[in-house]
Design a protein around this motif. Structure first.
Motif, mmCIF file in Angstrom:
data_model
loop_
_atom_site.group_PDB
_atom_site.id
_atom_site.type_symbol
_atom_site.label_atom_id
_atom_site.label_comp_id
_atom_site.label_asym_id
_atom_site.label_seq_id
_atom_site.Cartn_x
_atom_site.Cartn_y
_atom_site.Cartn_z
ATOM 1 N N VAL A 36 39.617 45.029 42.383
ATOM 2 C CA VAL A 36 39.170 44.878 43.586
ATOM 3 C C VAL A 36 38.285 43.594 43.688
ATOM 4 O O VAL A 36 37.366 43.409 42.795
ATOM 5 C CB VAL A 36 38.284 46.019 44.213
ATOM 6 C CG1 VAL A 36 37.691 45.373 45.947
ATOM 7 C CG2 VAL A 36 39.236 47.230 44.469
ATOM 8 N N PHE A 37 38.576 42.700 44.614
ATOM 9 C CA PHE A 37 37.767 41.423 44.650
ATOM 10 C C PHE A 37 37.549 41.378 46.463
ATOM 11 O O PHE A 37 38.075 41.175 47.056
ATOM 12 C CB PHE A 37 38.404 40.040 44.272
ATOM 13 C CG PHE A 37 38.261 39.655 42.972
ATOM 14 C CD1 PHE A 37 37.112 39.237 42.189
ATOM 15 C CD2 PHE A 37 39.594 40.371 41.989
ATOM 16 C CE1 PHE A 37 37.401 38.822 40.887
ATOM 17 C CE2 PHE A 37 39.629 40.082 40.579
ATOM 18 C CZ PHE A 37 38.473 39.261 40.071
ATOM 19 N N THR A 38 35.935 41.440 46.469
ATOM 20 C CA THR A 38 35.574 41.255 47.768
ATOM 21 C C THR A 38 34.579 39.991 48.028
ATOM 22 O O THR A 38 34.137 39.275 47.031
ATOM 23 C CB THR A 38 34.456 42.637 48.031
ATOM 24 O OG1 THR A 38 33.324 42.418 47.251
ATOM 25 C CG2 THR A 38 35.267 43.904 47.713
ATOM 26 N N PHE A 39 34.553 39.821 49.288
ATOM 27 C CA PHE A 39 33.384 38.607 49.887
ATOM 28 C C PHE A 39 31.930 38.679 49.001
ATOM 29 O O PHE A 39 31.489 37.894 48.827
ATOM 30 C CB PHE A 39 33.474 38.537 51.033
ATOM 31 C CG PHE A 39 33.246 36.819 51.571
ATOM 32 C CD1 PHE A 39 34.089 36.228 51.814
ATOM 33 C CD2 PHE A 39 31.873 36.441 51.612
ATOM 34 C CE1 PHE A 39 33.715 34.833 51.896
ATOM 35 C CE2 PHE A 39 31.477 35.071 51.843
ATOM 36 C CZ PHE A 39 32.635 34.207 52.260
ATOM 37 N N ASP A 40 31.645 39.960 48.889
ATOM 38 C CA ASP A 40 30.270 40.343 48.398
ATOM 39 C C ASP A 40 30.383 39.494 47.053
ATOM 40 O O ASP A 40 29.082 39.085 46.564
ATOM 41 C CB ASP A 40 29.840 41.619 48.377
ATOM 42 C CG ASP A 40 29.749 42.423 49.564
ATOM 43 O OD1 ASP A 40 29.411 41.552 50.504
ATOM 44 O OD2 ASP A 40 29.830 43.438 49.697
ATOM 45 N N GLU A 41 31.346 39.842 46.187
ATOM 46 C CA GLU A 41 31.231 39.131 44.663
ATOM 47 C C GLU A 41 31.237 37.603 44.784
ATOM 48 O O GLU A 41 30.749 37.063 43.952
ATOM 49 C CB GLU A 41 32.316 39.722 43.895
ATOM 50 C CG GLU A 41 32.382 39.478 42.556
ATOM 51 C CD GLU A 41 33.482 40.068 41.477
ATOM 52 O OE1 GLU A 41 33.697 39.449 40.738
ATOM 53 O OE2 GLU A 41 33.808 40.960 42.165
ATOM 54 N N LEU A 42 32.046 36.842 45.821
ATOM 55 C CA LEU A 42 32.001 35.545 45.914
ATOM 56 C C LEU A 42 30.798 35.254 46.666
ATOM 57 O O LEU A 42 30.316 33.791 46.205
ATOM 58 C CB LEU A 42 33.270 35.174 46.776
ATOM 59 C CG LEU A 42 33.509 33.723 47.358
ATOM 60 C CD1 LEU A 42 33.688 32.767 46.087
ATOM 61 C CD2 LEU A 42 34.534 33.768 48.510
ATOM 62 N N ARG A 43 30.029 35.646 47.317
ATOM 63 C CA ARG A 43 28.872 34.856 48.069
ATOM 64 C C ARG A 43 27.951 34.336 46.974
ATOM 65 O O ARG A 43 27.653 33.174 47.441
ATOM 66 C CB ARG A 43 28.303 35.858 48.936
ATOM 67 C CG ARG A 43 27.294 35.317 49.985
ATOM 68 C CD ARG A 43 26.581 36.363 50.944
ATOM 69 N NE ARG A 43 27.727 37.164 51.699
ATOM 70 C CZ ARG A 43 28.105 38.222 51.470
ATOM 71 N NH1 ARG A 43 27.441 39.302 50.377
ATOM 72 N NH2 ARG A 43 28.884 39.123 52.063
ATOM 73 N N PRO A 44 27.668 34.771 46.314
ATOM 74 C CA PRO A 44 26.500 34.217 45.275
ATOM 75 C C PRO A 44 27.168 32.967 44.643
ATOM 76 O O PRO A 44 26.482 32.093 44.214
ATOM 77 C CB PRO A 44 25.994 35.215 44.281
ATOM 78 C CG PRO A 44 27.047 36.346 44.471
ATOM 79 C CD PRO A 44 27.543 36.321 45.899
#
Length: 299
Positions: A36-44
């Motif tokens: 799973v890849f979510t935007f929460d992981e991308l944001r930082p």
């Protein structure tokens, strides 16, 4: 809205979740991204590179993937637009979904995974052409995943057949990064990619450029410079847009090294050109909501 020079828009991002949608291409052979890849992981990672907002692009030819992106966009102000999916080879269903997306302003374009289809000339089929005609009338854009000469030839055909359909070639059409020496005609990408620039409605994304091997950012810059220069020569900065291609970029070192390898090529542009590649082209092509971009910038 802030000045474009203060804004960086990443025009090519993905999220995915195999519990929410089917991704047939996502197998254990791609183990580092088979999760799973979510935007929460991308944001930082966006924060670290001063990226203001992104455009989420479909990762599967099904409705569930688009709905996953729309759910993300509803919660995440930094998603400035979504490139979703319709079954272009099913015109009736395409018409139904295009009508639905017309009332969903964040949907700015459509993409199909044409590079995963056995028929490299799928876009030339009569039923697909009927779907593309509907897409042209919808006012949405079309992302073309061009990895073969047939795909770039399809861009040439589409740009003439559907003059009011804005087209963007993802990842510069999969250029021959690892071939040494000047173009000599043995690799068709050089001429075909240049030919697609003849239609001013065609754009391209400076994205998905991964040399073979694990070089440093500086080494990657030099390895991709030749194909990026070719793109600037024929398209110009006002028809090119930056894309980070996360999380596919995880397979090639991650977001940071991808951005750091491209940034020197952008820093060598004039201020107006850099503004175009990093924000202006994507904003104009996708018709991104300036208030949404401004809110993301303020956030």
């Amino acid at each position: 809205m802030p000045e474009h020079s203060d804004v960086i828009i990443d025009a090519h991002q993905h999220i995915w979740d195999k519990s929410r949608a089917d991704y047939p291409w996502l197998t254990q052979e791609l183990a580092p991204v088979d999760r799973v890849f979510t935007f929460d992981e991308l944001r930082p990672q966006l924060d670290a590179c001063d990226v203001t907002a992104t455009v989420l692009v479909q990762s599967a030819d099904n409705l569930e993937d688009t709905e996953l992106m729309l759910a993300c966009a509803a919660d995440e102000p930094r998603v400035a637009g979504v490139v979703g999916w319709v079954p272009l080879d099913q015109p009736d269903r395409t018409a139904e979904l295009l009508e639905r997306w017309a009332s969903t302003p964040v949907v700015r374009g459509i993409r199909n995974l044409i590079h995963d289809r056995p028929d490299p000339r799928w876009l030339f089929r009569d039923d697909v052409r009927e779907g593309l005609a509907l897409l042209e009338r919808s006012g949405l854009t079309f992302d073309v995943v061009a990895v073969l000469p047939d795909h770039l030839e399809a861009v040439l055909d589409l740009s003439e057949r559907y003059p009011d359909l804005p087209l963007v070639i993802d990842h510069l059409g999969h250029p021959p990064i690892d071939l040494d020496g000047p173009p000599d005609g043995s690799e068709p990408w050089w001429d075909l990619f240049a030919a697609t620039a003849a239609n001013p409605r065609v754009r391209a994304k400076v994205s998905g450029l991964y040399p073979t091997g694990d070089g440093t950012a500086a080494q990657r810059t030099e390895e991709v410079r030749r194909v990026v220069d070719h793109a600037f020569t024929h398209f110009g900065a006002d028809r090119l847009m930056y894309g980070g291609d996360w999380p596919i970029s995880v397979l090639h070192g991650g977001y940071g090294i991808t951005w750091d390898s491209l940034r020197p090529l952008f820093d060598g542009l004039t201020p107006a050109e850099r503004t175009a590649v990093l924000a202006g082209t994507a904003t104009a092509f996708y018709g991104l909501d300036p208030q949404r971009v401004a809110a993301a910038h303020a956030d």
